[in-house]
Design an enzyme around this catalytic site. Structure first.
Site, PDB file in Angstrom:
ATOM      1  CG  HIS A 107      12.439  94.689  29.259  1.00 19.00           C
ATOM      2  ND1 HIS A 107      11.929  95.919  29.627  1.00 19.00           N
ATOM      3  CD2 HIS A 107      11.710  94.275  28.194  1.00 19.00           C
ATOM      4  CE1 HIS A 107      10.939  96.239  28.812  1.00 19.00           C
ATOM      5  NE2 HIS A 107      10.793  95.260  27.942  1.00 19.00           N
ATOM      6  CB  CYS A 108       9.600  89.927  31.595  1.00 15.15           C
ATOM      7  SG  CYS A 108       8.700  88.411  31.227  1.00 15.15           S
ATOM      8  N   PRO A 109       9.757  89.852  28.127  1.00 15.91           N
ATOM      9  CG  PRO A 109      10.382  88.113  26.705  1.00 15.91           C
ATOM     10  CD  PRO A 109      10.822  88.849  27.932  1.00 15.91           C
TER      11      PRO A 109
END
Length: 261
Positions: A116-118
């Site tokens: 999950h990439c911010p």
């Protein structure tokens, strides 16, 4: 609060890109590619290339952020799978294929979830991994161009200053400052791009790597085509979607890689 923080982090990406656009358009090109009041041919070439990289980076980021990363549809368990090998997600109330992982942030099962990439406020999964990779490579190219202009500015200031240019030390300082910022992002995007290419070439997401699992053993070209598309031209084309996922893919223990199917 956490939701708005994730939105702010993702939105800050556009701030950095727009900062680079401003610096190149209003600082670097006018200061170092201007001769007798007109922009030189190389100035136009650098400017046009940057605009292409900038546009493709924006499009890639938007698609990586807003398209679904590979949500697993609720379909029946295929026949022939032994009951002891069936994985079930209680949170999504559905069968979970081998290469599907439940994301606690997205609250959904995602096929071939990498992380999950911010920076995109979204998961990187099978359907948007291509666009995330495109975003990284085009930001890298933008940074590379800014650094190249910085090095050119240093060369011009100390060797050609009295012949063609009349830029002040402040102009050189602005160019170096911009180049240093670009260097930080260049290294950052290069490392992340390497991780994504490693995941694609080895057919193993970050989640699967942590679990010591891997997909079917294929050639690097086969893995690239499966994730990015059949045509090499489409691999880093942000206007072309990734191939449809194969939910029947299976995982194997890393120590017992499957033979090529």
């Amino acid at each position: 609060m956490e939701y708005y923080f994730r939105i702010a982090v993702a939105a800050s990406t556009y701030g950095f890109l727009l900062l680079g656009e401003y610096c190149l358009t209003f600082e670097l090109i006018p200061r170092w590619f201007l001769h007798k009041g007109k922009v030189t041919m190389w100035g136009y070439i650098w400017y046009i290339l940057f605009q292409i990289f900038f546009l493709f980076a924006i499009i890639s980021h938007l698609k990586a952020s807003f398209m679904e990363p590979g949500y697993t549809p609720k379909f029946p368990v295929p026949q022939g799978i032994p009951i002891e090998k069936i994985r079930y997600c209680e949170k999504c109330d559905q069968w979970k294929p081998d290469r599907t992982h439940h994301c606690r942030t997205c609250k959904k099962c995602i096929h071939r979830m990498d992380h999950h990439c911010p920076w995109i406020n979204n998961c990187v999964g099978f359907k948007n991994q291509k666009f995330f990779s495109c975003f990284l490579i085009y930001v890298f190219l933008c940074c590379f161009e800014v650094i190249s202009i910085m090095l050119y500015a240093i060369l011009v200031y100390f060797t050609l200053q009295n012949q063609k240019f009349e830029n002040s030390f402040m102009s050189l300082f602005i160019s170096i400052f911009t180049g240093v910022i670009a260097s930080v992002f260049l290294i950052f995007t290069l490392v992340m791009f390497y991780d994504q290419m490693d995941a694609i070439l080895n057919n193993q997401t970050e989640v699967e790597k942590l679990a010591d699992m891997v997909g079917v053993n294929k050639t690097s070209i086969e893995n690239l085509k499966a994730s990015l598309g059949e045509s090499v031209i489409d691999w880093f084309n942000p206007f072309v979607d990734s191939p449809d996922p194969d939910y029947s893919e299976v995982l194997y223990s890393y120590k017992k890689k499957a033979k090529k199917e």
